[in-house]
Scaffold this motif. Structure first.
Motif, mmCIF file in Angstrom:
data_model
loop_
_atom_site.group_PDB
_atom_site.id
_atom_site.type_symbol
_atom_site.label_atom_id
_atom_site.label_comp_id
_atom_site.label_asym_id
_atom_site.label_seq_id
_atom_site.Cartn_x
_atom_site.Cartn_y
_atom_site.Cartn_z
ATOM 1 N N ALA A 167 -9.837 5.756 -5.209
ATOM 2 C CA ALA A 167 -9.286 4.645 -6.087
ATOM 3 C C ALA A 167 -8.017 4.490 -6.091
ATOM 4 O O ALA A 167 -7.324 3.306 -6.034
ATOM 5 C CB ALA A 167 -9.724 4.993 -7.533
ATOM 6 N N THR A 168 -6.989 5.563 -6.015
ATOM 7 C CA THR A 168 -5.637 5.448 -5.963
ATOM 8 C C THR A 168 -5.195 4.823 -4.779
ATOM 9 O O THR A 168 -4.279 3.978 -4.707
ATOM 10 C CB THR A 168 -5.049 6.927 -6.055
ATOM 11 N N ALA A 169 -5.841 5.128 -3.568
ATOM 12 C CA ALA A 169 -5.559 4.658 -2.188
ATOM 13 C C ALA A 169 -5.979 3.020 -2.206
ATOM 14 O O ALA A 169 -5.163 2.434 -1.672
ATOM 15 C CB ALA A 169 -6.049 5.344 -1.062
ATOM 16 N N ARG A 170 -6.865 2.746 -2.900
ATOM 17 C CA ARG A 170 -7.381 1.403 -2.756
ATOM 18 C C ARG A 170 -6.364 0.493 -3.616
ATOM 19 O O ARG A 170 -5.973 -0.531 -3.190
ATOM 20 C CB ARG A 170 -8.866 1.288 -3.556
ATOM 21 N N GLU A 171 -6.074 1.096 -4.869
ATOM 22 C CA GLU A 171 -4.956 0.494 -5.681
ATOM 23 C C GLU A 171 -3.665 0.125 -4.894
ATOM 24 O O GLU A 171 -3.063 -0.888 -4.956
ATOM 25 C CB GLU A 171 -4.431 1.292 -7.004
ATOM 26 N N HIS A 172 -3.128 1.041 -4.180
ATOM 27 C CA HIS A 172 -2.110 0.976 -3.604
ATOM 28 C C HIS A 172 -2.098 -0.097 -2.439
ATOM 29 O O HIS A 172 -1.291 -0.907 -2.285
ATOM 30 C CB HIS A 172 -1.525 2.515 -2.810
ATOM 31 N N LEU A 173 -3.147 -0.236 -1.650
ATOM 32 C CA LEU A 173 -3.488 -0.940 -0.706
ATOM 33 C C LEU A 173 -3.579 -2.312 -1.043
ATOM 34 O O LEU A 173 -2.938 -3.028 -0.579
ATOM 35 C CB LEU A 173 -4.747 -0.722 0.096
ATOM 36 N N ALA A 174 -4.144 -2.536 -2.110
ATOM 37 C CA ALA A 174 -4.385 -3.822 -3.027
ATOM 38 C C ALA A 174 -2.783 -4.429 -3.372
ATOM 39 O O ALA A 174 -2.349 -5.589 -3.189
ATOM 40 C CB ALA A 174 -5.256 -3.778 -4.248
ATOM 41 N N ARG A 175 -1.907 -3.413 -3.867
ATOM 42 C CA ARG A 175 -0.596 -3.683 -4.222
ATOM 43 C C ARG A 175 0.240 -4.065 -3.161
ATOM 44 O O ARG A 175 0.668 -5.175 -3.192
ATOM 45 C CB ARG A 175 -0.076 -2.539 -5.041
ATOM 46 N N SER A 176 -0.047 -3.464 -1.937
ATOM 47 C CA SER A 176 0.883 -3.812 -0.821
ATOM 48 C C SER A 176 0.274 -5.149 -0.061
ATOM 49 O O SER A 176 1.126 -5.767 0.446
ATOM 50 C CB SER A 176 0.711 -2.555 0.210
ATOM 51 N N LEU A 177 -0.948 -5.321 -0.233
ATOM 52 C CA LEU A 177 -1.494 -6.610 0.291
ATOM 53 C C LEU A 177 -1.042 -7.686 -0.675
ATOM 54 O O LEU A 177 -0.915 -8.840 0.104
ATOM 55 C CB LEU A 177 -3.087 -6.700 0.418
ATOM 56 N N LEU A 178 -0.727 -7.455 -1.720
ATOM 57 C CA LEU A 178 -0.404 -8.560 -2.777
ATOM 58 C C LEU A 178 1.013 -9.113 -2.466
ATOM 59 O O LEU A 178 1.430 -9.969 -3.190
ATOM 60 C CB LEU A 178 -0.866 -8.320 -4.053
ATOM 61 N N LYS A 179 1.949 -8.052 -1.858
ATOM 62 C CA LYS A 179 3.196 -8.161 -2.089
ATOM 63 C C LYS A 179 3.699 -9.216 -1.297
ATOM 64 O O LYS A 179 3.228 -9.732 -0.151
ATOM 65 C CB LYS A 179 3.919 -7.048 -1.781
#
Length: 179
Positions: A167-179
């Motif tokens: 879940a943490t990895a998914r959150e970080h990935l989503a944040r990096s894609l949204l930047k």
């Protein structure tokens, strides 16, 4: 009319080996007082305690309700629906709850562990049913949502469970894609 076409649950009970509450959630007014709820719980427990529902779920009619139940260690899982409710749907809800609790408690499903993680079990109930309407029955999805709610994202990855780490990895990935 729309309510009749939606599968609904009247309550979900998690009782110990003596019939006492561990976690319960009621979704209808069939039992208006706490006393009526406790009486129902004791009655259901005493009717089902002699059965062998350890390997797979059992189904019983009780006070014009369908009760689907399963036992593991010193915990008794119950899902109650109306007499016109589909037993397979109730059994699927029970299995989803049962499996999600097993995942969240890392296979150590007993009363002590359940009480220590009561917050996770109550979140689990909220993810499965809302106002009596079945939302989710897939144990992996339920456990994943509960784990992400209870996630301490500040904890180091080594101290997180696999589902929390994902879940943490998914959150970080989503944040990096949204930047």
């Amino acid at each position: 009319m729309a309510e009749e076409s939606c599968p609904s649950v009247k309550n979900i009970l998690l009782l110990d080996s003596e019939g006492k509450r561990v976690a319960v959630k009621y979704y209808c007014d069939d039992w208006p007082t706490n006393n009526a709820k406790e009486t129902f719980e004791k009655s259901v427990f005493s009717k089902t305690q002699k059965t062998n529902a350890r390997t797979e779920a059992e189904i019983a009619m009780f006070e014009n309700n369908i009760v689907v139940y399963k036992f593991v260690q010193d915990l008794h899982f119950f899902v109650t629906g109306g007499e016109d409710e589909n037993e397979l749907i109730l059994a699927t809800v029970l299995q989803g709850f049962f499996d999600a609790v097993g995942l969240l408690l890392r296979g150590n499903v007993d009363k002590k562990e359940a009480l220590e993680n009561l917050d996770l079990i109550l979140l689990c109930l909220d993810e499965i049913i809302d106002g009596g309407i079945v939302l989710e029955t897939d144990a992996n999805v339920i456990a994943g949502k509960v784990a992400s709610h209870s996630l301490d994202s500040g904890a180091p990855l080594s101290e997180q469970t696999i589902s929390q780490a994902l879940a943490t990895a998914r959150e970080h990935l989503a944040r990096s894609l949204l930047k």
